[in-house]
Each structure stands twice: as structure tokens, then as C-alpha cells.
Design a protein around this motif. Structure first.
Motif, PDB file in Angstrom:
ATOM      1  N   LYS A 188      10.211  -9.252 -35.184  1.00 12.95           N
ATOM      2  CA  LYS A 188      10.462  -9.675 -33.802  1.00 12.95           C
ATOM      3  C   LYS A 188      10.423  -8.429 -32.934  1.00 12.95           C
ATOM      4  O   LYS A 188      11.124  -7.453 -33.207  1.00 12.95           O
ATOM      5  CB  LYS A 188      11.830 -10.350 -33.682  1.00 12.95           C
ATOM      6  CG  LYS A 188      12.104 -10.871 -32.268  1.00 12.95           C
ATOM      7  CD  LYS A 188      13.420 -11.639 -32.193  1.00 12.95           C
ATOM      8  CE  LYS A 188      14.595 -10.674 -32.248  1.00 12.95           C
ATOM      9  NZ  LYS A 188      15.897 -11.354 -32.138  1.00 12.95           N
ATOM     10  N   ARG A 228      10.543  -6.919 -28.900  1.00  9.28           N
ATOM     11  CA  ARG A 228      10.854  -7.184 -27.499  1.00  9.28           C
ATOM     12  C   ARG A 228      10.274  -6.036 -26.684  1.00  9.28           C
ATOM     13  O   ARG A 228      10.467  -4.868 -27.020  1.00  9.28           O
ATOM     14  CB  ARG A 228      12.365  -7.236 -27.289  1.00  9.28           C
ATOM     15  CG  ARG A 228      13.031  -8.394 -28.029  1.00  9.28           C
ATOM     16  CD  ARG A 228      14.507  -8.174 -28.229  1.00  9.28           C
ATOM     17  NE  ARG A 228      15.247  -8.245 -26.987  1.00  9.28           N
ATOM     18  CZ  ARG A 228      16.571  -8.061 -26.889  1.00  9.28           C
ATOM     19  NH1 ARG A 228      17.284  -7.787 -27.970  1.00  9.28           N
ATOM     20  NH2 ARG A 228      17.175  -8.138 -25.737  1.00  9.28           N
ATOM     21  N   HIS A 267      11.273  -2.646 -28.610  1.00 12.31           N
ATOM     22  CA  HIS A 267      12.180  -2.613 -29.748  1.00 12.31           C
ATOM     23  C   HIS A 267      11.714  -3.665 -30.743  1.00 12.31           C
ATOM     24  O   HIS A 267      11.302  -4.753 -30.351  1.00 12.31           O
ATOM     25  CB  HIS A 267      13.603  -2.934 -29.270  1.00 12.31           C
ATOM     26  CG  HIS A 267      14.440  -3.477 -30.351  1.00 12.31           C
ATOM     27  ND1 HIS A 267      14.645  -4.825 -30.534  1.00 12.31           N
ATOM     28  CD2 HIS A 267      15.041  -2.858 -31.369  1.00 12.31           C
ATOM     29  CE1 HIS A 267      15.371  -4.994 -31.611  1.00 12.31           C
ATOM     30  NE2 HIS A 267      15.628  -3.836 -32.134  1.00 12.31           N
ATOM     31  N   ILE A 270      12.433  -5.439 -34.839  1.00 11.82           N
ATOM     32  CA  ILE A 270      13.218  -5.500 -36.066  1.00 11.82           C
ATOM     33  C   ILE A 270      12.391  -6.225 -37.110  1.00 11.82           C
ATOM     34  O   ILE A 270      11.655  -7.166 -36.807  1.00 11.82           O
ATOM     35  CB  ILE A 270      14.605  -6.156 -35.842  1.00 11.82           C
ATOM     36  CG1 ILE A 270      15.466  -5.980 -37.093  1.00 11.82           C
ATOM     37  CG2 ILE A 270      14.509  -7.621 -35.442  1.00 11.82           C
ATOM     38  CD1 ILE A 270      16.883  -5.606 -36.806  1.00 11.82           C
ATOM     39  N   LYS A 285      12.236  -7.907 -41.004  1.00  6.20           N
ATOM     40  CA  LYS A 285      12.936  -8.415 -42.192  1.00  6.20           C
ATOM     41  C   LYS A 285      11.930  -8.505 -43.322  1.00  6.20           C
ATOM     42  O   LYS A 285      10.818  -8.992 -43.130  1.00  6.20           O
ATOM     43  CB  LYS A 285      13.467  -9.828 -41.951  1.00  6.20           C
ATOM     44  CG  LYS A 285      14.717  -9.911 -41.161  1.00  6.20           C
ATOM     45  CD  LYS A 285      15.185 -11.369 -41.134  1.00  6.20           C
ATOM     46  CE  LYS A 285      16.295 -11.553 -40.135  1.00  6.20           C
ATOM     47  NZ  LYS A 285      16.722 -12.962 -40.068  1.00  6.20           N
ATOM     48  N   PHE A 322      17.240  -7.530 -43.354  1.00  9.31           N
ATOM     49  CA  PHE A 322      16.780  -6.568 -42.362  1.00  9.31           C
ATOM     50  C   PHE A 322      16.387  -5.278 -43.061  1.00  9.31           C
ATOM     51  O   PHE A 322      17.157  -4.733 -43.850  1.00  9.31           O
ATOM     52  CB  PHE A 322      17.880  -6.260 -41.344  1.00  9.31           C
ATOM     53  CG  PHE A 322      18.173  -7.414 -40.443  1.00  9.31           C
ATOM     54  CD1 PHE A 322      17.219  -7.839 -39.533  1.00  9.31           C
ATOM     55  CD2 PHE A 322      19.374  -8.087 -40.507  1.00  9.31           C
ATOM     56  CE1 PHE A 322      17.477  -8.918 -38.703  1.00  9.31           C
ATOM     57  CE2 PHE A 322      19.637  -9.165 -39.688  1.00  9.31           C
ATOM     58  CZ  PHE A 322      18.686  -9.583 -38.783  1.00  9.31           C
ATOM     59  N   ALA A 331      14.509  -1.165 -38.093  1.00 10.77           N
ATOM     60  CA  ALA A 331      14.596  -1.370 -36.646  1.00 10.77           C
ATOM     61  C   ALA A 331      13.832  -0.220 -35.996  1.00 10.77           C
ATOM     62  O   ALA A 331      13.988   0.931 -36.398  1.00 10.77           O
ATOM     63  CB  ALA A 331      16.049  -1.363 -36.188  1.00 10.77           C
ATOM     64  N   SER A 332      12.982  -0.524 -35.048  1.00 13.16           N
ATOM     65  CA  SER A 332      12.176   0.516 -34.399  1.00 13.16           C
ATOM     66  C   SER A 332      12.388   0.483 -32.897  1.00 13.16           C
ATOM     67  O   SER A 332      12.751  -0.547 -32.329  1.00 13.16           O
ATOM     68  CB  SER A 332      10.687   0.286 -34.656  1.00 13.16           C
ATOM     69  OG  SER A 332      10.420   0.302 -36.023  1.00 13.16           O
ATOM     70  N   PHE A 333      12.142   1.618 -32.297  1.00 12.39           N
ATOM     71  CA  PHE A 333      12.289   1.718 -30.849  1.00 12.39           C
ATOM     72  C   PHE A 333      11.195   2.639 -30.322  1.00 12.39           C
ATOM     73  O   PHE A 333      10.948   3.698 -30.889  1.00 12.39           O
ATOM     74  CB  PHE A 333      13.670   2.301 -30.528  1.00 12.39           C
ATOM     75  CG  PHE A 333      13.920   2.477 -29.058  1.00 12.39           C
ATOM     76  CD1 PHE A 333      13.944   1.379 -28.215  1.00 12.39           C
ATOM     77  CD2 PHE A 333      14.112   3.740 -28.521  1.00 12.39           C
ATOM     78  CE1 PHE A 333      14.162   1.541 -26.861  1.00 12.39           C
ATOM     79  CE2 PHE A 333      14.332   3.908 -27.160  1.00 12.39           C
ATOM     80  CZ  PHE A 333      14.366   2.803 -26.342  1.00 12.39           C
TER      81      PHE A 333
END
Lengths: 188, 188
Positions: free
Chosen positions: B136, B138, B150, B152, B154, B159, B162-164
Motif C-alpha cells: 500500500k 500513499r 510512504h 508499507i 506485507k 509487515f 515500511a518505506s518513505f
């Protein structure tokens, strides 16, 4: 979810990875920390004391939280340790938003009240304005045991830093843990 | 903002900082890249070709975008270069959501269609489901010249990452640049 439920869900010990993107320098810095968050009742002495500092009736406090952190960042060798108390005071007409009192701002070492807003998407937005600085932080749970945070900082009207934290609950999950947390929580 | 406006606002060259938080290992990895995003008309041969691959009438395409990236990540010394074409196909009854065709998924090297939803807060959410993986993402603009993302991931239901990404427009701002972009865009 209201802000008290958000604080209650945040209570516990978290293992946090933090990254700061320094936009003007095109550089990033990583860090790790452990966070401990404790939910405080509105009658807790720390809540009453903080309300007194801001000259606010403690009866209007929704609850409180004590946040303690202990971590390191890459660019210096120093330990980053600290603790603060947060107290949300809802606006009388709009219960989903209000002031957030804190002992110490994240960016300046003086007491500063910010604004909070709990969105319909269960995302908590915190806005703090200093004299030459503006910070907006968004916090949300991907699951009961994975909390993410993003913030952006403006200095003198220009974007200077974007940060991102991923936080995984340590030492056993809460009872409402869903199966989808298996991979993340098994590592904590 | 609808998805075509979002793609149009994304057009241009961007300097991107990326961080991946590997949740199970409590490790993070940074990277830098340059992104080039080109808005394509629905009559562009690349859009028509991608629709044909998915056996979708190209008349239903809203537009297209070609995304080209060139970057490095810390953990390997290899260049990460690539390019993909994205085509949004709105749901007939809900214009703010639909399928997103792409030549190549970010996580798997095979064509895969995801879902998009353009939120009322001007945030674009992209969901891609693979056999053993769910992602997902955003995306939103803090300003016309600062885009944040951002995501995430799975794997097998847990999970894993998580990336940014923070992206600053390069080489001169668009005319609608506001004063608040001064600091970030002056560095590009």
C-alpha cells in the motif's frame, strides 16, 4: 478512534526506526530508539502540573501520556534520551481537535502547546508552530502493533526536513493482535 | 484533485531521497535517485500498448505516465535504473478509484495491475496485491514542488518493510510555486 483511544493504543514499549531527510542538503540520517509510552489519568499529578504551567483548568484535560525515549542517531555519537508529558485539551465545540500541551517541544527545549486533530481515518495530526518554525506530524496505526509517524518541518517558511518513523511493539503483543502482525511482532 | 491532475502535477524531474525500514531486522537502508515523470495522453502508443497487454479498451484509459528512475541504494553498489508506464482506468461508477495498469510492479518484475484511490484529502493511495505480497503506497504533495510517498509491504501476511520517499522538484519550479517552497526548491 478518539485521541484518548489513540493514546491508550500507543501505551507500551516500542522499537522505533527513525529517518530524517534533510531536503536542502539532499542527505538523510537514520536512527534507532526505544520508546515507552504510559497513559496517564487526568488526575495524575504530572497532568495537573502541566495544566498549571499553561494556566488551564485540569478538569478540561482528556487524559495524559508520558513518553520516554532512548536512542541514537547516525550523525552524532551521543545518546538521545528524554521524556515529556503530553496532555490533550479538546476544543469545547469540536471534540476531535484541540490543544496539545507538552512539557518540551521536539524541536525546541521550551514548553510549547501544539494543536491536534483526530481524523475520521484514525490518523492523528499534530501541528506545532514556533517563532520561525512549523511542524506537522501525522501518526497512525497500520495494526495494533505497528505505528507509523511522518513529520515535515518548515523553517523560515521553507521546507527543511521530512522525517519518518516506524514503530513495532516490543515484548509481546496486545491481546487484540491480529494474524497480520505475525512477521513484525515475532521479531520484537 | 483527481488522478489526472495528480499525474500532471507529478510531471517533471524530481530529486528523491528514499529510506526503507526493514521491520523484522530493525535495520534501515537509504538511497537517492532522480525521477523523471512524463504525462502521456490516452492516445499515446505506450498507453494503447499497455491497455492491449491487459486486454482493456484504451478508450477507458484516463491518461498515462512514464516514470523513469536512476538511483543508488546503500546496501549494494549497483545502479537502480528503470522505467515503467502507468495507466489509470477508473471504475465506471466511482471515478475516484479504479485499476492502475503498470508495465512492471515495483516489487516483482512482471506486469501487475493495482488499485488506486484518490482521497478527498488529495492523497493518492495505490494498492498492489501479488501472490504472497501486499503493498500500500500513499502519495501526496506538501506543495507543488515537494511530493512525499510512504509505502508499507506485507509478505506472507506480516509487515516486512515500511518505506518513505521525499521528492523535491529539480531545475526550476512550476509557475504556481508558492513562497513556502523557497527553501526546498532553491536547493534543487
Amino acid at each position: 478512534m478518539n485521541i484518548v483511544e489513540f493514546f491508550a493504543q500507543s501505551a507500551g514499549k516500542w522499537s522505533s526506526l527513525r529517518t530524517s531527510h534533510h531536503l536542502a542538503f539532499k542527505q538523510q540520517e537514520g536512527g534507532k530508539s526505544e520508546l515507552q509510552i504510559e497513559l496517564l489519568d487526568k488526575t495524575d499529578p504530572a497532568v495537573i502540573q502541566l495544566c498549571a504551567l499553561y494556566e488551564i483548568d485540569p478538569e478540561t484535560a482528556l487524559c495524559g501520556a508520558r513518553v520516554t525515549w532512548d536512542g541514537t542517531m547516525e550523525w552524532d555519537e551521543e545518546k538521545h534520551e528524554g521524556s515529556t508529558v503530553l496532555v490533550p485539551i479538546a476544543d469545547p465545540e469540536k471534540p476531535n481537535q484541540g490543544s496539545l500541551l507538552r512539557e518540551m517541544g521536539y524541536a525546541e527545549k521550551a514548553p510549547v502547546a501544539g494543536r491536534y486533530e483526530m481524523g475520521s481515518n484514525d490518523e492523528l495530526v499534530l501541528i506545532t508552530e514556533y517563532e520561525t518554525m512549523y511542524s506537522k506530524e501525522r501518526l497512525w496505526f497500520e495494526s495494533p502493533n505497528v505505528r507509523l509517524r511522518h513529520s515535515i518541518l518548515k523553517r523560515f517558511g521553507g521546507f527543511s526536513m521530512a522525517s519518518f518513523c516506524s514503530e513495532v511493539r516490543m515484548g509481546g503483543a496486545k491481546p487484540q493482535e491480529s494474524q497480520t502482525d505475525a512477521a513484525a511482532s515475532s521479531s520484537s
